[in-house]
Design an enzyme around this catalytic site. Structure first.
Site, PDB file in Angstrom:
ATOM      1  N   TYR A  21       2.967  -2.376   3.603  1.00  0.00           N
ATOM      2  CA  TYR A  21       2.625  -0.609   3.914  1.00  0.00           C
ATOM      3  C   TYR A  21       4.502  -0.240   3.088  1.00  0.00           C
ATOM      4  O   TYR A  21       4.918  -0.225   3.578  1.00  0.00           O
ATOM      5  CB  TYR A  21       2.762   0.148   4.847  1.00  0.00           C
ATOM      6  N   GLY A  22       3.988   0.399   2.022  1.00  0.00           N
ATOM      7  CA  GLY A  22       4.912   1.449   1.439  1.00  0.00           C
ATOM      8  C   GLY A  22       6.126   2.677   1.640  1.00  0.00           C
ATOM      9  O   GLY A  22       6.763   2.612   1.922  1.00  0.00           O
ATOM     10  N   ARG A  56       2.373  15.216   6.289  1.00  0.00           N
ATOM     11  CA  ARG A  56       3.544  15.777   7.030  1.00  0.00           C
ATOM     12  C   ARG A  56       4.782  15.366   6.425  1.00  0.00           C
ATOM     13  O   ARG A  56       6.011  16.385   7.102  1.00  0.00           O
ATOM     14  CB  ARG A  56       3.290  15.203   8.867  1.00  0.00           C
ATOM     15  N   TYR A  60      41.197  19.604 -23.141  1.00  0.00           N
ATOM     16  CA  TYR A  60      39.515  20.180 -23.993  1.00  0.00           C
ATOM     17  C   TYR A  60      40.156  21.866 -24.864  1.00  0.00           C
ATOM     18  O   TYR A  60      40.536  22.603 -24.555  1.00  0.00           O
ATOM     19  CB  TYR A  60      39.019  20.315 -22.773  1.00  0.00           C
ATOM     20  N   LEU A  66       0.466  -1.514  -0.129  1.00  0.00           N
ATOM     21  CA  LEU A  66      -0.296  -0.213   0.143  1.00  0.00           C
ATOM     22  C   LEU A  66       0.686   1.950   0.416  1.00  0.00           C
ATOM     23  O   LEU A  66       1.917   0.985   0.898  1.00  0.00           O
ATOM     24  CB  LEU A  66      -0.739   0.005   1.425  1.00  0.00           C
TER      25      LEU A  66
END
Ligand code: UD1
Ligand code: CA
Length: 458
Positions: A104-105, A13, A388, A6
């Site tokens: 739960y994620g 928050r 370069y 989930l």
């Protein structure tokens, strides 16, 4: 087994534009911790429920699935009407013949061992809940038991005073017989204090139907701690780092302070490795036997050879350091750097996309970029490879035993032959032949009878 994660909640928050489950812990999104742990249990189906945060969550999941070549399903929950409603979104994806584990994620640190115990407790046909006793259970669902048996879960907002005194809480993590789950979800109501479809209501339904409800406990309370705020994220980060530090100590690594190391990836250490305070390790870092890492170093995807010494304040990224080399203090090894054995790289030396063979030294203030440096080369202070031209990059080759005088510029493409010496201050634009002194400095002269100007009186 099916796993449903989930991850649709908002995470208000967190005070952030980033969806909560994508906030990193130890450099890895919270949700990825959960997915990685879930996968270690070898589920036949894995489904992530997303909602808040738009496409960011399914995009991250798709990338992860692609990079690992194993399928992860996603299902959108819109709007978010509670944990029961969230699980309903996975119903078409989950397989009736295997139990379903709900995770739960935003609970990142549950261990595979604890989940395995829960799965074993559930067996084929029981409902198993991961519960813990908490000194302060405020806000959480309480496990209501009669004669020791779980009879239901009551949410804080729906609980009476006696129920609120219960200390055993629902972590939210459960294993549920899937065909039963589907029928229980169909009969859920949202007639409660929050007007939500509570997944927790399936517990009373199981009891009513005579399905046994059991519990298992995690090895530690932090395993079921969720992240709802930056404070909780910071607390779990410290917890996790301490766990990593303890594992390193167990393997014999010396940490000058286990509270002052950050590993955001995989750190593999040999025997007798010493790591001083304030070091950060990212990606995969391999440190061989007898290496010491001084304070405040950052190592990213690096390999450090046996007996090497990394002195304080070094930054090493996508680089290989040979055995017995000495790096720093204040050295920077950028991507594509490969140093051989006993190479010395001193303060304020930057090396990029270059190989430096055994026993060579660049001890002070140099830039070595796109260079192939042989063995026993001495690169003097202030040497710069001019790699370069503003449009293209070119290589510099410095062959074995060359000596580059201080403050030289090597304008690539250019080669310094074996055993050649460059006089200090040389700007090398053509190859320097082997074994000879090459110098581009104008001859020194002294002007006789020269006088300093004096101030003109007005
Ligand atoms: C839930 C449990 C509670 C338990 C607590 C543990 C219910 C009704 N309550 O509380 O018993 O003690 O977890 O933390 O299950 N989510 C969705 N979609 C939704 C709602 C939530 O995906 O519609 C996800 C959230 O992103 C989060 C998880 O489910 O990952 C839990 O949601 P949250 O609101 O934090 O938990 P509660 O419902 O308060
Ligand atoms: Ca929560």
């Amino acid at each position: 087994m099916n796993v449903v994660i989930l991850a649709a909640g908002m995470g208000k928050r967190m005070q952030s534009a980033l969806p909560k489950v994508l906030h990193p812990l130890a450099g890895k999104p919270l949700l990825q911790h959960v997915i990685d742990t879930a996968r270690s249990l070898k589920p036949s189906k894995l489904c992530v429920i997303y909602g808040h945060g738009g496409a960011a969550v399914p995009e991250m999941v798709a990338k992860l699935a692609e990079s690992t070549g194993a399928a992860i399903d996603t299902a959108l929950q819109q709007p978010q009407l509670g944990t029961g409603h969230a699980v309903m979104q996975a119903v078409p994806q989950i397989d009736d013949n295997a139990p379903t584990l709900v995770l739960y994620g935003d609970v990142p640190l549950t261990t595979a061992d604890s989940l395995q115990r829960l799965v074993e407790a559930a067996g084929k046909d029981k409902l198993a809940i991961l519960t813990v006793e908490q000194a302060n259970p405020f806000g959480l669902g309480r496990i209501v038991r009669e004669n020791g048996n779980i009879v239901r879960i009551v949410e804080e907002k729906d609980a009476n005073e006696a129920e609120r005194a219960i200390r055993e809480i629902n972590s939210g993590i459960m294993v549920i017989p899937t065909s039963r789950l589907k029928s229980w979800l169909e009969s859920l109501s949202n007639n409660n204090a929050q007007g939500e479809y509570y997944l927790t209501d399936i517990v009373a339904k199981a009891v009513a139907e005579g399905v046994p409800v059991v519990s298992a406990q995690p090895s530690a309370e932090w395993e079921v701690a969720g992240v709802n705020s930056k404070v909780q994220l910071a607390e779990l980060e410290r917890r996790h780092q301490l766990n990593i530090a303890n594992a390193l100590l167990e393997k014999g690594v010396t940490l000058m302070d286990p509270a002052r190391i950050d590993v955001r990836g995989e750190l593999v250490c040999g025997r007798d490795v010493v790591i001083d305070v304030g070091c950060v390790f990212e990606g995969r870092v391999e440190i061989a036997d007898g290496v010491s890492i001084g304070p405040n170093c950052v190592l990213v995807n690096a390999r450090i050879g046996a007996g090497a010494q990394i002195k304080p304040f070094c930054h090493i990224e996508d680089a290989v350091v040979g055995d017995k080399s000495q790096i720093g203090p204040y050295a920077r090894l950028r991507p594509g750097t490969q140093l051989g054995e006993d190479v010395h790289v001193g303060n304020f030396v930057e090396i990029k996309n270059s190989t430096v063979a055994a026993h060579s030294k660049a001890n002070h203030l140099a830039y070595v970029g796109d260079a192939t440096v042989g063995s026993r080369v001495n690169i003097g202070a202030g040497t710069i490879t001019c790699n370069y031209d503003g449009a293209n990059k070119f290589r510099t080759v410095i062959e074995d035993d060359a000596f580059i005088g201080s403050d030289s510029q090597l304008v690539a493409p250019v080669t310094v032959g074996a055993g050649a010496t460059l006089g200090a201050g040389t700007t090398l634009t053509k190859d320097a032949p082997a074994g000879k002194l090459t110098i581009s400095r104008p001859k020194q002269m002294t002007i006789e009878n020269w006088k300093r100007p004096v101030k003109v009186k007005k």
